[in-house]
Design a protein around this motif. Structure first.
Motif, short mmCIF file in Angstrom:
data_model
loop_
_atom_site.label_atom_id
_atom_site.label_comp_id
_atom_site.label_asym_id
_atom_site.label_seq_id
_atom_site.Cartn_x
_atom_site.Cartn_y
_atom_site.Cartn_z
N ALA A 53 0.85 -1.19 0.00
CA ALA A 53 0.00 0.00 0.00
C ALA A 53 0.89 1.24 0.00
N GLY A 54 0.62 2.13 -0.89
CA GLY A 54 1.41 3.35 -0.99
C GLY A 54 2.59 3.25 -1.93
N ILE A 55 2.93 2.04 -2.35
CA ILE A 55 4.03 1.84 -3.31
C ILE A 55 3.55 2.19 -4.71
N ARG A 56 4.39 2.82 -5.47
CA ARG A 56 4.08 3.19 -6.86
C ARG A 56 5.20 2.70 -7.78
N GLY A 57 4.87 2.57 -9.05
CA GLY A 57 5.90 2.27 -10.04
C GLY A 57 6.10 0.79 -10.26
N VAL A 58 7.35 0.33 -10.19
CA VAL A 58 7.71 -1.04 -10.53
C VAL A 58 8.04 -1.83 -9.28
N ALA A 76 -4.47 -7.55 -7.68
CA ALA A 76 -4.90 -6.58 -6.66
C ALA A 76 -4.42 -5.17 -6.95
N ARG A 77 -3.28 -5.04 -7.64
CA ARG A 77 -2.69 -3.72 -7.90
C ARG A 77 -2.34 -3.57 -9.37
N PRO A 78 -3.35 -3.46 -10.24
CA PRO A 78 -3.07 -3.32 -11.68
C PRO A 78 -2.33 -2.03 -12.02
N ASP A 79 -2.25 -1.10 -11.06
CA ASP A 79 -1.52 0.14 -11.29
C ASP A 79 -0.01 -0.05 -11.20
N ALA A 115 9.41 -1.26 -4.94
CA ALA A 115 9.50 -2.35 -3.97
C ALA A 115 10.14 -3.56 -4.64
N VAL A 116 10.73 -4.41 -3.81
CA VAL A 116 11.30 -5.65 -4.30
C VAL A 116 10.92 -6.76 -3.34
N THR A 144 10.61 -0.27 -0.48
CA THR A 144 10.43 -1.35 0.50
C THR A 144 10.89 -2.68 -0.08
N ALA A 145 11.63 -3.43 0.73
CA ALA A 145 11.96 -4.82 0.40
C ALA A 145 11.18 -5.73 1.34
N ILE A 146 10.55 -6.75 0.77
CA ILE A 146 9.81 -7.72 1.58
C ILE A 146 10.47 -9.08 1.38
N VAL A 147 10.96 -9.64 2.46
CA VAL A 147 11.71 -10.89 2.43
C VAL A 147 10.99 -11.89 3.33
#
Length: 269
Positions: A53-58, A76-79, A115-116, A144-147
């Motif tokens: 949530a709040g992340i934009r771009g790639v 969920a996030r086609p944007d 994000a990654v 943000t990185a999610i591991v």
């Protein structure tokens, strides 16, 4: 906590990973399917979507496997523009836009990502510190990185089952341990490794209990390690079948076979 991740070529051999282990999504799907019997059920892709949530771009999913998370984020996030990456060409076949790449040298410009994701894959990386540097390099400021990975206490019942079944096959009290992938990057070790790059790390603990009344999901999980069969130190198929018998014996005696789980996600900034 270990000072440095153990270098275990059985878990990091790129040729083995891209052929026997993950040439298709079959073995990964077998391991994922065991969680259908877990209480409470954790919607892992849903947790990832919430954290984006709040992340934009790639957003890049590094080590995306069979694309389970890619599909959910795209829905969920086609944007967002989602880039799937994995070292195995075969497992990427059905994922649109997927690219073969190694997390230790990502083909992505500095600061290009919002994000990654690196989900249940860091234990396959030979140089985990280099991988973390790459995760940080490709993130834009504020990214943000999610591991994700498992605790060192995760699914100990399966390890006990394997060693008991192996011992039965070999005619000894207890057989050798099987290859344990997540032992190279545990929930306990991960913050120290990730902290070499990221200043803020939040851990989401995901405990649960898997309870089965049919041995097949457990057998399928154990059999999914077939890529490492010749490294187990026991006749692989015979040990699988003996494990099946042991699980059925426990189900008959206790009504179910239970496995305690502890996984987690680390949200890094």
């Amino acid at each position: 906590m270990t000072d440095r991740p153990t270098r275990d070529h059985l878990a990091t051999d790129r040729n083995l990973l891209s052929t026997k282990a993950y040439s298709t999504g079959q073995h990964l799907a077998a391991r994922q399917s065991l969680y259908r019997f877990q209480t409470p059920r954790h919607d892992l892709p849903g947790i990832v979507v919430n954290e984006l949530a709040g992340i934009r771009g790639v957003v890049a999913d590094v080590g995306c496997g069979n694309g389970k998370f890619v599909a959910r984020v795209r829905e969920a996030r086609p944007d967002l523009s989602v880039l799937p990456l994995d070292v195995s060409h075969g497992i990427l076949g059905a994922i649109p836009g997927a690219v073969v790449a190694d997390v230790q040298q990502l083909p992505i410009a500095d600061g290009a990502l919002g994000a990654v994701l690196a989900l249940h894959m860091m234990y396959h990386v030979q140089d985990q510190y280099q991988a973390v540097r790459e995760l940080g390099r490709v993130l834009a400021p504020g990214g943000t990185a999610i591991v994700s990975t498992n605790s060192q206490t995760d699914k100990r019942e399966l390890e006990h089952l394997w060693r008991q079944a192996a011992g039965d096959v070999l005619g000894i009290q207890e057989g050798p341990a099987r290859v344990q992938l997540s032992a190279r990057f545990t929930l306990e070790d991960a913050p120290g490794i990730l902290g070499t790059v990221f200043g803020e790390i939040r851990t989401i603990h995901l405990p649960g209990v898997i309870e089965v009344t049919d041995a097949e999901p457990v057998v399928a999980h154990l059999a999914s390690y077939e890529a490492w069969a010749d490294k187990m130190g026991v006749p692989f198929r015979e040990t699988i079948e003996r494990a099946r018998e042991r699980v059925n014996e426990i189900i008959q005696a206790e009504g179910a076979f239970r496995i305690r789980c502890l996984g987690g996600m680390l949200v890094c900034r």
